[in-house]
Design an enzyme around this catalytic site. Structure first.
Site, PDB file in Angstrom:
ATOM      1  N   ASP A   1      19.228  34.644  10.209  1.00 21.81           N
ATOM      2  CA  ASP A   1      18.128  34.197  11.052  1.00 21.81           C
ATOM      3  C   ASP A   1      17.061  35.291  11.119  1.00 21.81           C
ATOM      4  O   ASP A   1      17.227  36.365  10.536  1.00 21.81           O
ATOM      5  CB  ASP A   1      18.636  33.785  12.434  1.00 21.81           C
ATOM      6  CG  ASP A   1      19.313  34.905  13.196  1.00 21.81           C
ATOM      7  OD1 ASP A   1      19.510  35.984  12.615  1.00 21.81           O
ATOM      8  OD2 ASP A   1      19.633  34.716  14.377  1.00 21.81           O
TER       9      ASP A   1
ATOM     10  N   ASP B   1      20.792  38.876  12.887  1.00 23.86           N
ATOM     11  CA  ASP B   1      22.091  39.112  13.501  1.00 23.86           C
ATOM     12  C   ASP B   1      23.086  38.010  13.115  1.00 23.86           C
ATOM     13  O   ASP B   1      24.274  38.270  12.983  1.00 23.86           O
ATOM     14  CB  ASP B   1      21.987  39.270  15.024  1.00 23.86           C
ATOM     15  CG  ASP B   1      21.427  38.050  15.734  1.00 23.86           C
ATOM     16  OD1 ASP B   1      20.881  37.154  15.072  1.00 23.86           O
ATOM     17  OD2 ASP B   1      21.510  38.021  16.984  1.00 23.86           O
TER      18      ASP B   1
ATOM     19  N   ASP C   1      16.027  37.601  13.089  1.00 27.36           N
ATOM     20  CA  ASP C   1      16.350  38.982  13.457  1.00 27.36           C
ATOM     21  C   ASP C   1      17.622  39.467  12.778  1.00 27.36           C
ATOM     22  O   ASP C   1      18.093  40.563  13.045  1.00 27.36           O
ATOM     23  CB  ASP C   1      16.437  39.143  14.975  1.00 27.36           C
ATOM     24  CG  ASP C   1      17.628  38.421  15.584  1.00 27.36           C
ATOM     25  OD1 ASP C   1      17.982  37.337  15.083  1.00 27.36           O
ATOM     26  OD2 ASP C   1      18.193  38.924  16.573  1.00 27.36           O
TER      27      ASP C   1
ATOM     28  N   SER D   1      15.558  35.428  18.124  1.00 25.59           N
ATOM     29  CA  SER D   1      16.668  35.096  17.245  1.00 25.59           C
ATOM     30  C   SER D   1      16.346  33.870  16.391  1.00 25.59           C
ATOM     31  O   SER D   1      15.403  33.876  15.616  1.00 25.59           O
ATOM     32  CB  SER D   1      17.937  34.900  18.078  1.00 25.59           C
ATOM     33  OG  SER D   1      19.068  34.806  17.250  1.00 25.59           O
TER      34      SER D   1
END
Length: 562
Positions: A304, A308, A306, A147
């Site tokens: 960010d 999410d 990834d 993340s």
């Protein structure tokens, strides 16, 4: 008897092959007791988002041994659960070092256990993995990502068949299976190419991308004639997975002045231009602000690595920009979606919004005004989305979910944070207000005028290593033992300790103090980082007064407890 760190270190040296890079790494720290202890004083554990840690050799690190054991434990759980293994496990990964390596390792072990695999061939955003699990009717999902953590980290998120991160009995069962295994056990593996040839491993890509993007575009709230799509938007994916999907939906939805920060458009596992790729940190917006200034942008967006989590900055009227926090962004999206659906006649009369117990009350207040029922959950989207099956059984229709750490899930088909969908909705909101001659700041100010001036602050006490973990535990215990009845001039009305559960919320190491005037704060150790996190919330007659009160509450509490 459990081994200590030095004994575990020596065991690894004895059992690793002579040519294993991890053995060479461990030899380089021989005699460094602090480093040995940090790597071996514990085994890496599942937190709020699964496995997450620094990459390297050691039981407290992300490496092929810890990833392999976790995968075999999950395979054992899935085989014992009696599900149809041909439904398979979907696997994705982000831009980080070792992410692809770990995803292919997991695919090979699952295939070796007779479990079908759906493997993305290149990096994808976390919300698409959650979407894919549901679309494929897979029995589970795995995403290799850390993340927003620094470049040294990687992680291993696990999803259950409803597309949400594992929790409850599923999480407990997988963890038991993982712990029953030795890191040095030999696990069955089918080489990637062989697995693909035999049909055990199937590559998924463009078709799933299209389905996910269609879903995101279908979340639009208003028709084109109510939007000014010349709104100027600057976006940074922080060198992560969001670049292609968000640019694609912006282009397909007709946003004509959408720009990506060029230095942060392509994958970079070193995050060279930002260091700490956390969009919640305003420093992550430095290059976006530079480009935004040149273009006179109406809106800055960051996700960010990834994709999410999504964060926003708005023009400050002085040729600069200022950040919105997750409480503000969530409240604005709730208000925009609720009003849009009310006007269109599509607002459910049994709608439900879910927020974490450490998220502020502005979103709740707005939901109350629209007749949307509010549920609370523990921090982390595995807990937030874990509430969805229960509310559906009780007859509610999912409306929205969010938490203060810039994460939200605008639609129920993605049961995790969805920075791509949230980013598109923020663009649409900006376009809607621009059509009216207003800015997003005007829209936020109008919400404060209507619902009250809320303020929020956070403080993280960072303490690393074993000594740090012990200090954090000591501070939490002190707050429990002393049970303060006041903090400075604030009198405590009630204190909630979630350690043994509370109402419908499972047990967790969280304390929450609500004051007689309605202000409150919560404290909890982070599940993914060496931090003790504090959350402060106040409300006053003006935004400035509320902010001053929140700052004073923070100083008072930290001085009294630490």
């Amino acid at each position: 008897m459990a081994m200590n760190a030095e004994e575990r270190y020596q065991l690894w040296l004895d059992r690793l092959p002579q040519d294993d890079p991890m053995r060479k790494e461990l030899l380089s720290i021989r005699g460094n007791q602090q480093e040995i202890n940090d790597r071996f004083y514990q085994e890496i554990e599942f937190g709020t988002a699964g496995l997450r840690g620094i990459c390297g050799a050691g039981t407290n690190r992300m490496n092929p041994l810890t990833v392999g054991r976790a995968t075999q434990g999950i395979a054992n759980y899935l085989k014992k659960s009696g599900g149809d293994l041909h439904r398979g496990v979907a696997i994705a990964y982000d831009c980080r070092y070792h992410s692809r390596e770990y995803s292919e390792l997991a695919a090979e072990i699952l295939a070796g256990n007779g479990i079908a695999v759906w493997l993305f061939p290149s990096m994808r955003p976390t919300p698409e993995l959650s979407f894919a699990v549901r679309d494929l009717h897979a029995i589970s999902g795995i995403n290799m990502t850390a993340s927003h953590n620094p470049k040294e980290y990687n992680g291993y998120k696990v999803y259950q068949e409803d597309g949400a991160q594992i929790s409850g009995a599923v999480s407990d069962g997988m963890i038991r299976e993982i712990r029953s295994l030795d890191l040095f056990d030999s696990f069955p593996r089918v080489p990637l190419a062989e697995g693909i040839q035999k049909g055990l491993i199937s590559c998924i890509g463009e078709e799933m991308d299209r389905k996910y993007l269609d879903y995101v575009e279908g979340m639009r709230q208003r028709p084109d004639d109510q939007l000014d799509k010349s709104v100027t938007v600057v976006y940074t994916p922080l060198n992560g997975a969001g670049s292609i999907p968000l640019e694609t939906v912006a282009r397909e939805m007709g946003y004509t002045d959408f720009h990506i920060v060029p230095e942060q458009k392509d994958p970079d596992p070193d995050f060279t231009t930002v260091g700490y790729p956390n969009p919640e940190d305003p420093k992550g917006f430095a290059l976006a602000e530079k480009l935004g200034h040149e273009l006179h942008a109406d809106l800055l967006i960051a996700t960010d690595p990834d994709s999410d989590r999504m964060a926003v900055e708005l023009p400050d009227g002085r040729d600069g920009f200022y950040p919105l926090n997750g409480n503000q962004t969530g409240a604005m999206l709730i208000a925009y979606m609720a009003e849009s659906q009310k006007e269109a006649g599509t607002l459910p009369n049994n709608g439900a919004m879910i927020k974490s117990i450490v998220t502020g009350d502005m979103g709740r207040t707005i939901c109350d005004a629209y007749g949307i029922h509010v549920f609370e959950a523990l921090t982390g989207f595995k807990n937030i989305c874990g509430v969805i099956p229960r509310i559906e059984k009780e007859g509610y229709r999912y409306f929205f979910a969010y938490e203060e750490s810039i994460g939200c899930a605008p639609g129920e088909k993605v049961r995790d944070k969805d920075g791509i969908c949230a980013g598109l909705l923020m663009m649409e909101m900006a376009a809607f207000y621009k059509k009216k001659g207003l800015t997003l700041t005007d829209a936020l100010d109008a919400l404060y005028s209507k619902y009250g001036c809320f303020a929020e602050r956070q403080f993280s006490l960072v303490r690393t290593g074993q000594a740090g973990a012990e200090e954090i535990a000591s501070i939490m215990q002190k707050a429990r033992d002393e049970k303060p009845d006041h903090f400075g001039t604030w009198k405590v009305a009630d204190a909630t300790d979630y350690l043994h559960g509370w109402q419908d919320i499972p047990a967790s190491n969280v304390l929450k103090f609500r004051m007689e005037n309605g202000d409150w704060f919560a404290m909890r150790p982070s599940g993914t980082e060496p931090k003790l996190k504090f959350y402060f919330y106040t409300k006053a007659g003006s935004r400035e007064a509320a902010l001053q009160s929140a700052e004073l509450l923070e100083k008072t509490v930290i001085a009294q407890l630490s």
